[in-house]
Design a protein around this motif. Structure first.
Motif, PDB file in Angstrom:
ATOM      1  N   LEU A 206       0.841  -1.183   0.000  1.00 17.03           N
ATOM      2  CA  LEU A 206       0.000   0.000   0.000  1.00 17.03           C
ATOM      3  C   LEU A 206       0.885   1.244   0.000  1.00 17.03           C
ATOM      4  O   LEU A 206       1.936   1.267   0.653  1.00 17.03           O
ATOM      5  CB  LEU A 206      -0.909   0.028   1.229  1.00 17.03           C
ATOM      6  CG  LEU A 206      -1.943  -1.094   1.359  1.00 17.03           C
ATOM      7  CD1 LEU A 206      -2.745  -0.933   2.650  1.00 17.03           C
ATOM      8  CD2 LEU A 206      -2.867  -1.153   0.164  1.00 17.03           C
ATOM      9  N   ALA A 207       0.450   2.252  -0.722  1.00 20.93           N
ATOM     10  CA  ALA A 207       1.095   3.566  -0.680  1.00 20.93           C
ATOM     11  C   ALA A 207       0.305   4.428   0.291  1.00 20.93           C
ATOM     12  O   ALA A 207      -0.890   4.672   0.092  1.00 20.93           O
ATOM     13  CB  ALA A 207       1.125   4.193  -2.064  1.00 20.93           C
ATOM     14  N   ILE A 208       0.951   4.882   1.341  1.00 25.64           N
ATOM     15  CA  ILE A 208       0.299   5.664   2.389  1.00 25.64           C
ATOM     16  C   ILE A 208       0.879   7.074   2.379  1.00 25.64           C
ATOM     17  O   ILE A 208       2.077   7.263   2.619  1.00 25.64           O
ATOM     18  CB  ILE A 208       0.493   5.007   3.769  1.00 25.64           C
ATOM     19  CG1 ILE A 208      -0.083   3.584   3.761  1.00 25.64           C
ATOM     20  CG2 ILE A 208      -0.145   5.844   4.863  1.00 25.64           C
ATOM     21  CD1 ILE A 208       0.127   2.829   5.059  1.00 25.64           C
ATOM     22  N   THR A 209       0.039   8.042   2.088  1.00 19.93           N
ATOM     23  CA  THR A 209       0.466   9.443   2.042  1.00 19.93           C
ATOM     24  C   THR A 209      -0.102  10.191   3.237  1.00 19.93           C
ATOM     25  O   THR A 209      -1.326  10.230   3.421  1.00 19.93           O
ATOM     26  CB  THR A 209       0.018  10.119   0.739  1.00 19.93           C
ATOM     27  OG1 THR A 209       0.577   9.418  -0.377  1.00 19.93           O
ATOM     28  CG2 THR A 209       0.472  11.574   0.693  1.00 19.93           C
ATOM     29  N   ILE A 210       0.785  10.748   4.045  1.00 25.89           N
ATOM     30  CA  ILE A 210       0.402  11.568   5.196  1.00 25.89           C
ATOM     31  C   ILE A 210       1.214  12.851   5.104  1.00 25.89           C
ATOM     32  O   ILE A 210       2.441  12.815   5.142  1.00 25.89           O
ATOM     33  CB  ILE A 210       0.663  10.851   6.529  1.00 25.89           C
ATOM     34  CG1 ILE A 210      -0.077   9.516   6.589  1.00 25.89           C
ATOM     35  CG2 ILE A 210       0.237  11.725   7.705  1.00 25.89           C
ATOM     36  CD1 ILE A 210       0.212   8.707   7.836  1.00 25.89           C
ATOM     37  N   GLY A 211       0.540  13.967   4.947  1.00 29.63           N
ATOM     38  CA  GLY A 211       1.258  15.211   4.739  1.00 29.63           C
ATOM     39  C   GLY A 211       2.022  15.174   3.427  1.00 29.63           C
ATOM     40  O   GLY A 211       1.459  14.842   2.376  1.00 29.63           O
ATOM     41  N   ALA A 261      -4.866  13.715   8.048  1.00 28.58           N
ATOM     42  CA  ALA A 261      -5.454  13.141   6.831  1.00 28.58           C
ATOM     43  C   ALA A 261      -4.503  12.119   6.220  1.00 28.58           C
ATOM     44  O   ALA A 261      -3.274  12.287   6.252  1.00 28.58           O
ATOM     45  CB  ALA A 261      -5.758  14.244   5.833  1.00 28.58           C
ATOM     46  N   VAL A 262      -5.064  11.065   5.655  1.00 27.74           N
ATOM     47  CA  VAL A 262      -4.264  10.015   5.034  1.00 27.74           C
ATOM     48  C   VAL A 262      -4.915   9.612   3.710  1.00 27.74           C
ATOM     49  O   VAL A 262      -6.138   9.597   3.583  1.00 27.74           O
ATOM     50  CB  VAL A 262      -4.117   8.794   5.982  1.00 27.74           C
ATOM     51  CG1 VAL A 262      -5.485   8.197   6.313  1.00 27.74           C
ATOM     52  CG2 VAL A 262      -3.211   7.730   5.381  1.00 27.74           C
ATOM     53  N   ARG A 263      -4.062   9.318   2.744  1.00 26.21           N
ATOM     54  CA  ARG A 263      -4.517   8.813   1.440  1.00 26.21           C
ATOM     55  C   ARG A 263      -3.798   7.485   1.219  1.00 26.21           C
ATOM     56  O   ARG A 263      -2.563   7.411   1.310  1.00 26.21           O
ATOM     57  CB  ARG A 263      -4.176   9.801   0.330  1.00 26.21           C
ATOM     58  CG  ARG A 263      -4.631   9.359  -1.065  1.00 26.21           C
ATOM     59  CD  ARG A 263      -4.203  10.383  -2.112  1.00 26.21           C
ATOM     60  NE  ARG A 263      -4.624   9.972  -3.447  1.00 26.21           N
ATOM     61  CZ  ARG A 263      -5.764  10.304  -3.994  1.00 26.21           C
ATOM     62  NH1 ARG A 263      -6.638  11.071  -3.329  1.00 26.21           N
ATOM     63  NH2 ARG A 263      -6.073   9.894  -5.218  1.00 26.21           N
ATOM     64  N   ILE A 264      -4.566   6.450   0.951  1.00 24.23           N
ATOM     65  CA  ILE A 264      -3.991   5.101   0.824  1.00 24.23           C
ATOM     66  C   ILE A 264      -4.454   4.481  -0.495  1.00 24.23           C
ATOM     67  O   ILE A 264      -5.633   4.541  -0.841  1.00 24.23           O
ATOM     68  CB  ILE A 264      -4.424   4.209   2.015  1.00 24.23           C
ATOM     69  CG1 ILE A 264      -3.993   4.862   3.338  1.00 24.23           C
ATOM     70  CG2 ILE A 264      -3.844   2.817   1.888  1.00 24.23           C
ATOM     71  CD1 ILE A 264      -4.406   4.083   4.566  1.00 24.23           C
ATOM     72  N   ALA A 265      -3.493   3.886  -1.198  1.00 26.47           N
ATOM     73  CA  ALA A 265      -3.804   3.246  -2.472  1.00 26.47           C
ATOM     74  C   ALA A 265      -3.036   1.958  -2.598  1.00 26.47           C
ATOM     75  O   ALA A 265      -1.927   1.809  -2.033  1.00 26.47           O
ATOM     76  CB  ALA A 265      -3.476   4.182  -3.637  1.00 26.47           C
ATOM     77  N   ALA A 266      -3.584   1.004  -3.322  1.00 22.01           N
ATOM     78  CA  ALA A 266      -2.896  -0.249  -3.606  1.00 22.01           C
ATOM     79  C   ALA A 266      -1.811  -0.006  -4.650  1.00 22.01           C
ATOM     80  O   ALA A 266      -2.012   0.751  -5.602  1.00 22.01           O
ATOM     81  CB  ALA A 266      -3.892  -1.283  -4.112  1.00 22.01           C
ATOM     82  N   VAL A 267      -0.643  -0.610  -4.441  1.00 24.54           N
ATOM     83  CA  VAL A 267       0.455  -0.502  -5.402  1.00 24.54           C
ATOM     84  C   VAL A 267       1.068  -1.889  -5.586  1.00 24.54           C
ATOM     85  O   VAL A 267       0.853  -2.801  -4.775  1.00 24.54           O
ATOM     86  CB  VAL A 267       1.544   0.486  -4.935  1.00 24.54           C
ATOM     87  CG1 VAL A 267       0.989   1.905  -4.887  1.00 24.54           C
ATOM     88  CG2 VAL A 267       2.104   0.101  -3.574  1.00 24.54           C
ATOM     89  N   VAL A 268       1.827  -2.045  -6.671  1.00 32.30           N
ATOM     90  CA  VAL A 268       2.481  -3.321  -6.924  1.00 32.30           C
ATOM     91  C   VAL A 268       3.885  -3.307  -6.329  1.00 32.30           C
ATOM     92  O   VAL A 268       4.410  -2.240  -5.998  1.00 32.30           O
ATOM     93  CB  VAL A 268       2.549  -3.609  -8.429  1.00 32.30           C
ATOM     94  CG1 VAL A 268       1.146  -3.803  -8.973  1.00 32.30           C
ATOM     95  CG2 VAL A 268       3.258  -2.492  -9.165  1.00 32.30           C
TER      96      VAL A 268
END
Length: 268
Positions: A206-211, A261-268
């Motif tokens: 998972l790609a986890i973006t915080i700030g 705030a957090v943005r999470i996406a599936a990645v390979v």
């Protein structure tokens, strides 16, 4: 009917409050078994109390959950009990603290505004509704009393909003927030395990973006799946998606604050 009352509060253990509520419950319903889920919620922290209580509902749905983080006690907020779609009963103040638990219980089936006169003939102490109203109602529910005998059915759309919302899908990612950190510094997000498949987050990474920071993190089963000090994401015992480090604090290393705030996406 459930025989267990799961009790969550910000009362701590240095005063009589928790013990007195236990005594009230046992006096009202001797067959009730009270389980203390957590009482070290920071004072007045509705958000933390809601997150912890929702984790309790996820793990023990077949119980009555007494949830008391109540900075507005004695004011004009209502005392309520909620029956969830999955059958869990929640008892506490109408200040939003019960609603994440209701969500984890499948949503709201019924809500009752508690009438103190139906609980006890005496007027409740303005600073201790937990003892005089909420604990007796939890005991009554465990002993099989119908909620309609304790209050009035009310529409759920009039309840005070929760202290945090559930996550939402945004194209190929999920937008959420940091709920809390446990004592080991693992950071729980408002993304429940029940929705991971529908949200597209069942992925090896998972790609986890915080700030301004984005982490590419393996979706692990246990902390030992990575080397000591390395990050991972997993579903912990709370049922929330959780960012952690093996034997270290993700909260400290990444400087994550509650509500971030957090943005999470599936990645390979």
């Amino acid at each position: 009917m459930q025989s267990i009352i799961c009790f969550t509060s910000d009362f701590g253990s240095g005063d009589t409050w928790v013990g007195v509520c236990h005594a009230v419950i046992h006096r009202s319903c001797p067959s009730a078994r009270v389980v203390d889920m957590a009482h070290d919620i920071p004072p007045f922290d509705i958000r933390k109390g809601a997150a912890v209580a929702a984790a309790g509902v996820f793990q023990i749905p077949d119980a009555v959950h007494l949830i008391v983080v109540d900075p507005g006690v004695g004011g004009n907020r209502r005392d309520i009990c909620i029956k969830t779609v999955k059958g869990t009963w929640l008892v506490g103040p109408d200040n939003g603290v019960l609603l994440p638990s209701a969500h984890r219980g499948g949503g709201i089936a019924e809500v009752y505004a508690i009438d103190p006169a139906k609980v006890d003939f005496r007027s409740p102490l303005a600073t201790f509704h937990a003892r005089d109203i909420l604990a007796p109602v939890a005991a009554a529910l465990v002993c099989g009393v119908n909620a309609s005998a304790l209050g009035v059915l009310i529409p759920p759309d009039g309840l005070v909003p929760p202290p945090f919302e559930m996550c939402r899908k945004d194209r190929d990612a999920v937008i959420g927030e940091a709920l809390e950190a446990d004592r080991f510094g693992s950071v729980r997000f408002n993304i429940p395990v029940e929705q991971l498949g529908a949200l597209g987050l069942r992925s090896p990474y998972l790609a986890i973006t915080i700030g301004h920071n984005t982490l590419r993190v393996p979706f692990a089963v246990s902390f030992a799946d990575v080397a000591p000090g390395e990050p991972l994401v997993l579903v912990d015992s709370s049922g929330w998606l959780t960012l952690a480090l093996n034997r270290a604090s993700a909260e400290e290393r990444f400087g994550i604050k509650s509500g971030a705030a957090v943005r999470i996406a599936a990645v390979v």
